[in-house]
Each structure stands twice: as C-alpha cells, then as structure tokens.
Design a protein around this motif. Structure first.
Motif, PDB file in Angstrom:
ATOM      1  N   GLU A  95       0.857  -1.179   0.000  1.00  0.00           N
ATOM      2  CA  GLU A  95       0.000   0.000   0.000  1.00  0.00           C
ATOM      3  C   GLU A  95       0.897   1.234   0.000  1.00  0.00           C
ATOM      4  OE1 GLU A  95      -2.785   2.366  -0.501  1.00  0.00           O
ATOM      5  OE2 GLU A  95      -3.412   0.279  -0.190  1.00  0.00           O
ATOM      6  N   THR A  96       0.936   1.957  -1.119  1.00  0.00           N
ATOM      7  CA  THR A  96       1.853   3.088  -1.265  1.00  0.00           C
ATOM      8  C   THR A  96       1.267   4.398  -0.773  1.00  0.00           C
ATOM      9  OG1 THR A  96       1.085   3.410  -3.551  1.00  0.00           O
ATOM     10  CG2 THR A  96       3.005   2.004  -3.222  1.00  0.00           C
ATOM     11  N   ASN A  97      -0.007   4.414  -0.421  1.00  0.00           N
ATOM     12  CA  ASN A  97      -0.632   5.617   0.135  1.00  0.00           C
ATOM     13  C   ASN A  97      -1.159   5.268   1.523  1.00  0.00           C
ATOM     14  OD1 ASN A  97      -1.861   8.033   0.646  1.00  0.00           O
ATOM     15  ND2 ASN A  97      -3.409   7.855  -0.946  1.00  0.00           N
ATOM     16  N   SER A 113      10.826   4.512  -0.217  1.00  0.00           N
ATOM     17  CA  SER A 113      11.534   3.939  -1.363  1.00  0.00           C
ATOM     18  C   SER A 113      12.937   4.528  -1.461  1.00  0.00           C
ATOM     19  CB  SER A 113      10.760   4.219  -2.654  1.00  0.00           C
ATOM     20  OG  SER A 113      11.477   3.751  -3.778  1.00  0.00           O
ATOM     21  N   ASN A 118       9.753  10.351  -2.318  1.00  0.00           N
ATOM     22  CA  ASN A 118       8.662   9.970  -1.428  1.00  0.00           C
ATOM     23  C   ASN A 118       7.981  11.232  -0.923  1.00  0.00           C
ATOM     24  OD1 ASN A 118       9.289   6.835  -0.895  1.00  0.00           O
ATOM     25  ND2 ASN A 118      11.217   7.963  -0.884  1.00  0.00           N
ATOM     26  N   ILE A 177      11.157  -0.580  -2.561  1.00  0.00           N
ATOM     27  CA  ILE A 177       9.706  -0.597  -2.728  1.00  0.00           C
ATOM     28  C   ILE A 177       9.320   0.593  -3.588  1.00  0.00           C
ATOM     29  CG2 ILE A 177       9.256  -1.809  -0.561  1.00  0.00           C
ATOM     30  CD1 ILE A 177       8.704   0.855   0.757  1.00  0.00           C
ATOM     31  N   PRO A 178       8.089   0.633  -4.100  1.00  0.00           N
ATOM     32  CA  PRO A 178       7.664   1.790  -4.897  1.00  0.00           C
ATOM     33  C   PRO A 178       7.657   3.061  -4.052  1.00  0.00           C
ATOM     34  CG  PRO A 178       6.180  -0.080  -5.209  1.00  0.00           C
ATOM     35  CD  PRO A 178       7.076  -0.426  -4.076  1.00  0.00           C
ATOM     36  N   MET A 180       6.553   6.052  -1.818  1.00  0.00           N
ATOM     37  CA  MET A 180       5.521   6.050  -0.793  1.00  0.00           C
ATOM     38  C   MET A 180       4.968   7.458  -0.568  1.00  0.00           C
ATOM     39  SD  MET A 180       5.325   2.886   0.256  1.00  0.00           S
ATOM     40  CE  MET A 180       4.520   3.023   1.835  1.00  0.00           C
TER      41      MET A 180
END
Length: 337
Positions: A95-97, A113, A118, A177-178, A180
C-alpha cells in the motif's frame, strides 16, 4: 427341468476360451495343467501374455509393450530443478498511500523507497525539517519530498515555522519498494496542547486553512465524506474522547447509542465525534439524523447504513463547531439600568 442361463460376460468368456484353445493347438503352446497362477506363469514367455482374472473366471488377453517398446515421447518437457528452486511466490502488494498516526515527541517508523521521491504530507502549514541525513529533501507548502541515496535510516524532526513548541519525530527506512506517500495525522489527548489561545496552535494551522478555503457547507460535506471513507480531513487530529467532553444528546426509539469508544476528530473551527448506533428493536428501522442535538451542532450523519435490521450497527458522525467560531455580538445597554 432346469435351464442354464449365461450373462453377456459369461458368453464372452466362453468365446475367448475357445479361441485360446484353438490357438493352442496351432502354435503348440505349453498346456497349463495346474492352478491359474501357474498357467499365467507358464504362458508368459510365449509371446502375448495371457492374464487370468480368478474373480470373474474369464481369460483376457492383455497387450503390454512396456518391455518391448520404449515409452512414447511426452509433449511437456521436464523443468530443470534449478529453475523450479528459483520460482519464489509472488510478493504481496504494498500500500503506497498510507495514513500514519503520529504523536508529538514519539518517534515513528515509516518505510520509504530508496533512490525514489517519497511524499510526506504534514499537518503543518509551513513545515520545517531538521535532519543530519544526506537525503535530498524539498518542502512545498505542507508537503515534504524526500529521496534517500542509500539504505541508511533517515531521522528527522518536523516543526511549524516559527513555533518550536511541538515537533513530529520520524525515522524513515529506505527499502526497495515503490515511492511512498504518508499522510501524517496527529494523535494527541485534549490535555496535551490541542487548544491554545483562541484554539490556534501549530497542529490546527493546516486545518484552519482547509476549513476556510471553501464555503461552510462544502467544508461540512468534505469532513463527513472523509469520515465515511475512513480518512481524516487535512490538518485534523485524532484522539479518544476526553472524559467530561460535551457529547451530543441522542435519543431515538429502537436505537442504542454508544459513545464509550468514541473518536474525536479535531480541527480548528470544526470538530467531529465518531460513535456507533445499534438497532435494538425487533424490526427494521430507519435512522433519523434529527435524533442528536448539541449546543454547537453543525451536522449529523450515519454510515454505511441508515436502514438497520434488528441487531445491526452503523457509525454515527456528529460535526460540531469550535467555541472560537462563535462571533460575540456587541453589548446592548439594558433599559433596566
């Protein structure tokens, strides 16, 4: 006189026995005189094996080519074991948000990330960042953009410009990770600085900007919609309902109101109380938003249901105005003086 009857399987067995006997006489196969198992063994080396089924008392001819011909090629080739070992299960989505509830003075860990920008959304109107990290940091309005260059944790303090009375402490953990986005929400009891002179502190500066950026009705709609979606409006804080806080007075036949685990969503000009309501009757009932009153009531709503079956619960949202929003009228001299 009794009659002899034959099943279809019995007739087939007689026919097969006759054929086998005739073939015996022509090819001079050895004659099996003993048990069925011995006959099967003695005939196994004479070409096509004969399999005897004692349970049905039928002789059948089985064509087995397992020892005479190589197995037929398969359409699917074997996968090397090394390849199979490298097949890892798919990773769970990230969950990036995220909404991150923080408390001033308490360090909060947030994954971000590495080598990517970010986004940290703060409740401050003009945030100031203090850190010793070499990460790239850029501040735009109430948002902080940060891009770490390595895997070293990024420790920082965030304060309101010109106000050092409260600070948010974060430890950002760079990972593969992607990018955030973290929306920081203050969690502070009412007794710890959420109210100051005229109700204005660094915590509510962004809330004040949000509340006064559109008409009154639009502000109330956005607050109610955010609560229904499980979100917190910009710049608002969240805490448990403080003992002695003036809760709404709610009464509706067939419904039970529970404020024991209520949440207080606090802004600058507006607050909201989140509670629950349950249908305690034996029939389906519709909730009436006029059931709750409060001296500073702004709006009342329920979600996700306003028609409840017996025993069902739903959330209750009661938005109120802050005391500092009340405009005091000029004093009129009394005629009795």
């Amino acid at each position: 006189m009794s009659k002899m009857t034959f099943s279809a399987l019995g007739l087939a067995g007689v026919a097969l026995i006759s054929m086998a006997a005739e073939a015996n006489s022509q090819t001079q196969l050895p004659y099996a005189e003993s048990t069925l198992q011995e006959a099967s063994t003695s005939l196994a080396g004479a070409g096509t094996p004969i399999v005897l089924d004692p349970s049905e008392n039928v002789v059948s001819i089985a064509k087995s080519q397992s020892r005479q011909q190589p197995p037929a090629p398969r359409d699917i080739q074997d996968v090397p074991q090394a390849v199979m070992q490298n097949l890892a299960p798919p990773a769970a989505p990230i969950e990036t948000n995220q909404t991150v509830v923080v408390k001033p003075g308490v360090n909060t860990l947030i994954p971000i990330s590495i080598s990517q920008p970010n986004r940290i959304i703060t409740p401050f109107g003009r945030p100031v960042v203090k850190t010793l990290s070499t990460a790239t940091i850029d501040v735009s309005q109430n948002v902080i953009y940060i891009s770490p260059k390595d895997k070293n944790p990024v420790a920082l303090y965030i304060t309101e410009k010109g106000d050092e009375s409260a600070a948010i402490s974060l430890s950002l953990l760079p990972q593969k990770i992607p990018p955030m986005q973290a929306n920081l929400v203050i969690s502070t009891p009412l007794s710890e600085g959420l109210t100051g002179m005229e109700g204005s502190t660094a915590f509510t500066a962004k809330a004040k900007q949000f509340e006064q950026s559109q008409p009154y009705m639009d502000t109330i709609k956005i607050i109610m919609r955010s609560l229904a979606l499980g979100e917190i409006p910009q710049g608002f804080s969240i805490s448990k309902l403080h003992p002695g806080y003036a809760i709404p007075s709610c009464h509706l036949p067939g419904f039970e109101f529970d404020f024991s685990k209520s949440q207080l969503i606090k802004g600058h000009d507006y607050n909201a109380i989140v509670a629950t309501v349950r249908n305690v009757s034996g029939r389906t009932l519709q909730f009436d938003e006029m059931a709750c009153t409060h001296p500073l009531l702004a709006a009342t709503a329920v979600w996700p249901k306003n028609v409840l079956e017996p025993g069902e619960r739903t959330e209750l949202y009661v938005a109120t105005r802050s005391a500092n929003t009340i405009v005091r009228a000029a004093k009129r001299p009394s005629l009795l003086d």
